[in-house]
Design an enzyme around this catalytic site. Structure first.
Site: not given
Length: 392
Positions: A164, A206
């Site tokens: 993440h 991301c």
């Protein structure tokens, strides 16, 4: 006679001239072939594969790392040249309906965990500090070789990260993070310390493109699963497990690598087209301005495979000569003395069939307390409470 001699000599000169030209063409061909073999200039390959996420709902990040791990091993990079860092062990998680397996597809056909995985850093060992120490080589002297990146200035290194992240950072264990500046400085230290020849950086997270924006060291090629402001989406939901099995970018990367073999001629331009926006939803990015070679001339196996030591020669080697038999018969007809002997083996049958040693008997827990309770009950039943003073 002179006219006839000149006529006879002319064909010989033409033949000699043709042979000289042919030998020159052959020499040029071999030089070009050798250039293709050694164009990258590296002599060994290394891979650092990192999953930075814990907990069951991040199953896909472990599957991402294991997918790349499986591919580089299949293409020839040995475990001794792979540093695998997994923040969690999904294969042995109690929620896994199929223990000791991690799948990359919901049809459960490809087990990327395999049966010979060697995890070098696991659980809470996967930290920003340990990751940077592996890259820069600043590890304690007690660190084993399996946990070290023993590369040099002739090494091509593949670095793959998944987890993440956000704009300019990647989280480790949901408790700390590494910034794009720290990562860029670590690569610069590697270059200054001559720890790599060329480096391929791939990140699936991301806003992944933000992680290579600050790179400034030479000979680095970088790829990311998403641009700044975009999310890197998951793929392959599995209802039995209750989570997604992989991320989209790594899923199509694995699909691409499954068609690659050690002699494949696929290059980096093919890798750039792996996951278009129609499949990934996000927009994959890449950066090649720091890389000295043309990506079209860089083979996939320059980073995902192991270099093969090949020596090209123009000399003819005769392989039809008979092999001389070495006479090993003892001299003067003397019998050869037995030089080897067998060591006494363990008495396995006796060990298996021997009776267990009798253990000393001890009263079970609560036995003494129960015995005293029984004595007191009998005493009260017989004499009553008025004789209790004789006990105390």
């Amino acid at each position: 006679m002179r006219v006839l001699y000149a006529k006879e000599r002319t064909p010989r000169l033409l033949v000699a001239f043709a042979l000289i030209n042919f030998s020159g063409i052959v020499s040029t061909f071999y030089q070009n072939t050798a250039g293709q073999f050694f164009s990258s200039g590296h002599t060994n390959n290394w891979a650092v594969l990192v999953c930075t996420s814990r907990f069951w709902f991040n199953y896909r990040h472990v599957a991402n790392s294991l997918s790349v791990y499986r591919s580089v091993k299949r293409l020839g990079i040995p475990d001794s040249h792979i540093v695998l860092m997994l923040a969690d062990d999904m294969a042995c998680n109690h929620r896994n309906p199929k223990p000791a397996t991690v799948f990359s597809h919901k049809n459960m056909e490809l087990n990327v965990y395999g049966d010979d995985v060697e995890v070098d850093y696991r659980g809470y060992e996967v930290t920003v500090e340990n990751f940077l120490r592996v890259l820069t080589g600043r590890l304690p002297s007690s660190t084993p070789r399996s946990k070290r990146l023993l590369s040099d200035d002739r090494s091509n290194i593949l670095i793959y990260l998944t987890g993440h992240g956000g704009n300019g950072f990647l989280k480790f264990q949901d408790s700390e993070e590494i910034s794009n500046v720290e990562l860029a400085d670590a690569f610069e230290q590697m270059w200054q310390k001559r720890r790599y020849n060329e480096l391929l950086f791939i990140i699936d997270t991301c806003q992944g493109a933000s992680m290579y924006e600050r790179f400034y060291s030479p000979n680095i090629m970088a790829l990311a699963s998403s641009q700044v402001g975009e999310d890197s989406l998951s793929h392959q939901p599995d209802l039995a497990i209750g989570v997604h099995l992989m991320d989209r970018y790594t899923f199509y990367l694995l699909e691409f690598l499954e068609d690659i073999h050690p002699a494949s001629k696929a290059n980096m331009n093919d890798l750039f087209k792996v996951c278009p926006k129609s499949q990934c939803v996000s927009t994959p990015g890449h950066r090649t301005d720091l890389f000295q070679r043309d990506p079209g001339s860089v083979l996939i196996t320059d980073f995902f495979g192991s270099v093969r030591k090949v020596e090209i020669t123009t000399e003819v080697v005769n392989l039809t000569d008979p092999i001389e038999q070495v006479d090993e018969s003892p001299a003067n007809g003397e019998a050869r003395e037995e030089m080897y002997s067998y060591v006494d083996q363990l008495p396995v049958s006796e060990i298996i069939h021997q009776k267990p040693k009798q253990k000393d008997w001890h009263p079970p827990d609560g036995f003494i307390l129960g015995l005293w309770t029984l004595i007191l009950l009998v005493f009260f039943k017989t004499y009553g409470v008025k004789h209790l003073k004789h006990i105390f």
